[in-house]
Design a protein around this motif. Sequence first.
Motif, PDB file in Angstrom:
ATOM      1  N   SER A 121       0.830  -1.210   0.000  1.00 13.33           N
ATOM      2  CA  SER A 121       0.000   0.000   0.000  1.00 13.33           C
ATOM      3  C   SER A 121       0.864   1.260   0.000  1.00 13.33           C
ATOM      4  N   ARG A 122       0.370   2.268  -0.706  1.00 17.99           N
ATOM      5  CA  ARG A 122       1.042   3.564  -0.719  1.00 17.99           C
ATOM      6  C   ARG A 122       0.629   4.321   0.546  1.00 17.99           C
ATOM      7  N   ILE A 123       1.589   4.632   1.410  1.00 24.69           N
ATOM      8  CA  ILE A 123       1.317   5.280   2.691  1.00 24.69           C
ATOM      9  C   ILE A 123       1.961   6.659   2.706  1.00 24.69           C
ATOM     10  N   GLU A 124       1.158   7.674   3.001  1.00 24.89           N
ATOM     11  CA  GLU A 124       1.670   9.031   3.163  1.00 24.89           C
ATOM     12  C   GLU A 124       1.513   9.440   4.637  1.00 24.89           C
ATOM     13  N   ASN A 159       8.930   0.643   7.730  1.00 24.40           N
ATOM     14  CA  ASN A 159       9.933  -0.183   7.055  1.00 24.40           C
ATOM     15  C   ASN A 159      10.263  -1.422   7.873  1.00 24.40           C
ATOM     16  N   TYR A 160      10.319  -1.286   9.175  1.00 26.72           N
ATOM     17  CA  TYR A 160      10.620  -2.405  10.061  1.00 26.72           C
ATOM     18  C   TYR A 160       9.604  -3.530   9.897  1.00 26.72           C
ATOM     19  N   LEU A 161       8.358  -3.151   9.610  1.00 24.13           N
ATOM     20  CA  LEU A 161       7.289  -4.134   9.439  1.00 24.13           C
ATOM     21  C   LEU A 161       7.166  -4.617   7.996  1.00 24.13           C
ATOM     22  N   GLY A 162       8.014  -4.134   7.116  1.00 21.58           N
ATOM     23  CA  GLY A 162       8.015  -4.613   5.738  1.00 21.58           C
ATOM     24  C   GLY A 162       7.287  -3.737   4.749  1.00 21.58           C
ATOM     25  N   ALA A 163       6.750  -2.611   5.197  1.00 22.43           N
ATOM     26  CA  ALA A 163       6.061  -1.678   4.298  1.00 22.43           C
ATOM     27  C   ALA A 163       7.073  -0.630   3.843  1.00 22.43           C
ATOM     28  N   ASN A 164       7.387  -0.627   2.567  1.00 22.55           N
ATOM     29  CA  ASN A 164       8.445   0.255   2.062  1.00 22.55           C
ATOM     30  C   ASN A 164       7.949   1.320   1.089  1.00 22.55           C
ATOM     31  N   ASN A 165       6.653   1.273   0.757  1.00 22.93           N
ATOM     32  CA  ASN A 165       6.087   2.278  -0.143  1.00 22.93           C
ATOM     33  C   ASN A 165       5.527   3.432   0.687  1.00 22.93           C
ATOM     34  N   VAL A 166       6.421   4.061   1.443  1.00 26.74           N
ATOM     35  CA  VAL A 166       6.026   5.061   2.446  1.00 26.74           C
ATOM     36  C   VAL A 166       6.797   6.352   2.203  1.00 26.74           C
ATOM     37  N   ASP A 167       6.105   7.467   2.354  1.00 28.76           N
ATOM     38  CA  ASP A 167       6.768   8.769   2.246  1.00 28.76           C
ATOM     39  C   ASP A 167       6.084   9.735   3.202  1.00 28.76           C
ATOM     40  N   VAL A 168       6.675  10.910   3.339  1.00 28.59           N
ATOM     41  CA  VAL A 168       6.180  11.912   4.276  1.00 28.59           C
ATOM     42  C   VAL A 168       5.796  13.176   3.527  1.00 28.59           C
ATOM     43  N   LEU A 169       4.626  13.706   3.861  1.00 31.60           N
ATOM     44  CA  LEU A 169       4.181  14.992   3.327  1.00 31.60           C
ATOM     45  C   LEU A 169       4.316  16.039   4.427  1.00 31.60           C
ATOM     46  N   HIS A 170       5.263  16.954   4.262  1.00 27.95           N
ATOM     47  CA  HIS A 170       5.477  18.015   5.248  1.00 27.95           C
ATOM     48  C   HIS A 170       4.683  19.253   4.818  1.00 27.95           C
ATOM     49  N   ILE A 171       3.402  19.275   5.145  1.00 30.59           N
ATOM     50  CA  ILE A 171       2.552  20.422   4.808  1.00 30.59           C
ATOM     51  C   ILE A 171       2.490  21.337   6.026  1.00 30.59           C
ATOM     52  N   GLN A 172       3.141  22.477   5.955  1.00 23.32           N
ATOM     53  CA  GLN A 172       3.214  23.388   7.102  1.00 23.32           C
ATOM     54  C   GLN A 172       2.485  24.711   6.872  1.00 23.32           C
ATOM     55  N   LYS A 173       2.017  24.939   5.647  1.00 18.79           N
ATOM     56  CA  LYS A 173       1.284  26.164   5.317  1.00 18.79           C
ATOM     57  C   LYS A 173       0.111  25.812   4.412  1.00 18.79           C
ATOM     58  N   ARG A 174      -0.942  26.640   4.459  1.00 17.06           N
ATOM     59  CA  ARG A 174      -2.138  26.357   3.650  1.00 17.06           C
ATOM     60  C   ARG A 174      -1.828  26.332   2.157  1.00 17.06           C
ATOM     61  N   GLU A 175      -0.934  27.209   1.702  1.00 15.12           N
ATOM     62  CA  GLU A 175      -0.644  27.235   0.269  1.00 15.12           C
ATOM     63  C   GLU A 175       0.016  25.941  -0.202  1.00 15.12           C
ATOM     64  N   GLU A 176       0.678  25.235   0.712  1.00 13.21           N
ATOM     65  CA  GLU A 176       1.299  23.969   0.342  1.00 13.21           C
ATOM     66  C   GLU A 176       0.261  22.865   0.149  1.00 13.21           C
ATOM     67  N   ALA A 177      -0.921  23.035   0.755  1.00 14.42           N
ATOM     68  CA  ALA A 177      -1.975  22.022   0.657  1.00 14.42           C
ATOM     69  C   ALA A 177      -2.730  22.081  -0.665  1.00 14.42           C
ATOM     70  N   VAL A 178      -2.401  23.033  -1.513  1.00 11.23           N
ATOM     71  CA  VAL A 178      -3.071  23.133  -2.815  1.00 11.23           C
ATOM     72  C   VAL A 178      -2.090  22.942  -3.970  1.00 11.23           C
ATOM     73  N   GLN A 179      -0.843  22.651  -3.664  1.00 12.15           N
ATOM     74  CA  GLN A 179       0.132  22.399  -4.717  1.00 12.15           C
ATOM     75  C   GLN A 179      -0.210  21.097  -5.441  1.00 12.15           C
ATOM     76  N   GLN A 180      -0.084  21.103  -6.765  1.00 16.53           N
ATOM     77  CA  GLN A 180      -0.521  19.949  -7.553  1.00 16.53           C
ATOM     78  C   GLN A 180       0.254  18.684  -7.196  1.00 16.53           C
ATOM     79  N   GLU A 181       1.524  18.808  -6.916  1.00 18.83           N
ATOM     80  CA  GLU A 181       2.322  17.631  -6.545  1.00 18.83           C
ATOM     81  C   GLU A 181       1.777  16.993  -5.262  1.00 18.83           C
TER      82      GLU A 181
END
Length: 294
Positions: free
Chosen positions: A53-56, A77-99
């Motif tokens: 699963s893709r985990i954000e 990762n320790y549990l075997g899930a490697n499709n993981v990334d972090v979204l560092h959204i710290q401002k409202r304008e970042e929550a509307v970026q297309q990426e």
Amino acid sequence: MDIKGKLIIIGGAVDKGSFTEVSFDENVANNLNFFEKGILKRIIDESKHKLDSRIEVITTASTIPLEVGAEYIKAFNYLGANNVDVLHIQKREEAVQQEVLDRIEAADVAVFTGGDQLRLTSILGGTRFHKILLEKYQNEEFIYAGTSAGAAASSGSMIYQGSSKEALLKGEIKITSGLGFIDDVIVDTHFVQRGRIGRLFQAVVTNPMVLGIGLGEDTGLLITGGTKMEAVGSGLVILVDGTQIKNTNLTDVSLGEPISISNLVVHVMSQNDTYNLSNGELIIHGESINEIVD
């Protein structure tokens, strides 16, 4: 509405101050100790593609997002899930970026960390990012998982401030709107350890149609279909039902004065117990006397 997604809300681990986890920067790894009790694995098991699963991980609530995000990736990762990334959204304008929007559209699981739930609602509330989350939860095999602040913000109503010591003095608890993944409940976290029963009592007596949910540390609820709740983790879940209240002096006393309540109903859940929000049925899944004797 037939909700296809799942909620996994967790009581968190360490709390300091009024509902914020500022102590995360002191010992991040220990603050995520609920991983060791099976809740993180349950998130993976309940997800659409399991280990694939893709985990954000959304660190918006935290003031130290890089440290917290790194610990989540390590734990998954320790549990075997490697499709993981972090979204560092710290401002409202970042929550509307297309990426950012593309990444949450592709996610099977969104994990919201601890911190300050007002940061979540003020930064994400009403944005396209928030609306995508709601749409995915309602229409897809998608998991919203949140610990501490992430759990408190999951419901339509949200406690954001209020001391445990003065919780049953009128006006001491501050409530605002949450992210709205589930209605007719209000969630408090670090519940047993911080003695927050009074906070939930006041939240419920002000609106008895709302079920109070108190999540202990290393403890959570898996909510499927928007109605069936299963206790997960090692601790306790406290439910406060105000529908049977017979009398209260809430509207008669002044701000700062004690509140009286008659016939408030409290349930206690532990691992594997279930509660149905539709009919109020609690099923306890403990060992029978014969099994204990044997």
